[in-house]
Design a protein around this motif. Sequence first.
Motif, short mmCIF file in Angstrom:
data_model
loop_
_atom_site.label_atom_id
_atom_site.label_comp_id
_atom_site.label_asym_id
_atom_site.label_seq_id
_atom_site.Cartn_x
_atom_site.Cartn_y
_atom_site.Cartn_z
N GLU A 7 18.88 12.79 62.49
CA GLU A 7 17.28 12.67 62.91
C GLU A 7 16.93 11.27 62.99
O GLU A 7 16.30 10.82 63.83
CB GLU A 7 16.48 13.74 62.18
N GLU A 36 18.58 9.37 65.75
CA GLU A 36 18.19 9.85 67.12
C GLU A 36 16.82 9.22 67.29
O GLU A 36 16.58 8.66 68.34
CB GLU A 36 17.95 11.32 67.04
N LYS A 37 15.91 8.94 66.23
CA LYS A 37 14.58 8.45 66.27
C LYS A 37 14.71 6.87 66.62
O LYS A 37 14.09 6.15 67.41
CB LYS A 37 13.88 8.64 65.00
N GLY A 70 14.98 5.99 69.94
CA GLY A 70 13.96 6.29 71.02
C GLY A 70 13.52 7.70 71.10
O GLY A 70 12.75 8.10 71.87
N LYS A 71 14.14 8.74 70.69
CA LYS A 71 14.03 10.01 70.79
C LYS A 71 12.58 10.57 70.00
O LYS A 71 12.30 9.80 69.01
CB LYS A 71 14.93 11.12 70.26
N SER A 72 11.85 11.49 70.75
CA SER A 72 10.85 11.88 69.94
C SER A 72 11.18 12.71 68.67
O SER A 72 12.01 12.96 68.30
CB SER A 72 10.02 12.94 70.73
N GLU A 73 10.04 12.75 68.01
CA GLU A 73 10.29 13.55 66.61
C GLU A 73 10.79 14.78 66.77
O GLU A 73 11.97 15.22 65.90
CB GLU A 73 8.89 13.58 65.88
N LYS A 74 10.22 15.69 67.71
CA LYS A 74 10.62 17.09 67.84
C LYS A 74 12.29 17.08 68.23
O LYS A 74 13.01 18.03 68.06
CB LYS A 74 10.00 17.60 68.72
N THR A 75 12.67 16.27 69.18
CA THR A 75 13.66 16.37 70.06
C THR A 75 14.80 15.78 68.98
O THR A 75 15.85 16.34 68.91
CB THR A 75 13.88 15.12 71.19
#
Length: 52
Positions: free
Chosen positions: A21, A24-25, A28-33
């Motif tokens: 997680e 992924e953040k 640049g991915k969102s928290e939920k994604t």
Amino acid sequence: MSKGDKSSYTDKQKRQAAHIEKSEKKEGKSEKTAERIAWATVNKQDGSGKKS
């Protein structure tokens, strides 16, 4: 087990998901994604959090 309940996962699986997680953040991915991708990856590797 209700949807989203992570109690059946081992500590190792939880650490793996947290690490994925975070990565992924960072990309640049969102928290939920990022959370969805992390748990999907752990499930794919370890069989849906089921303890034997």
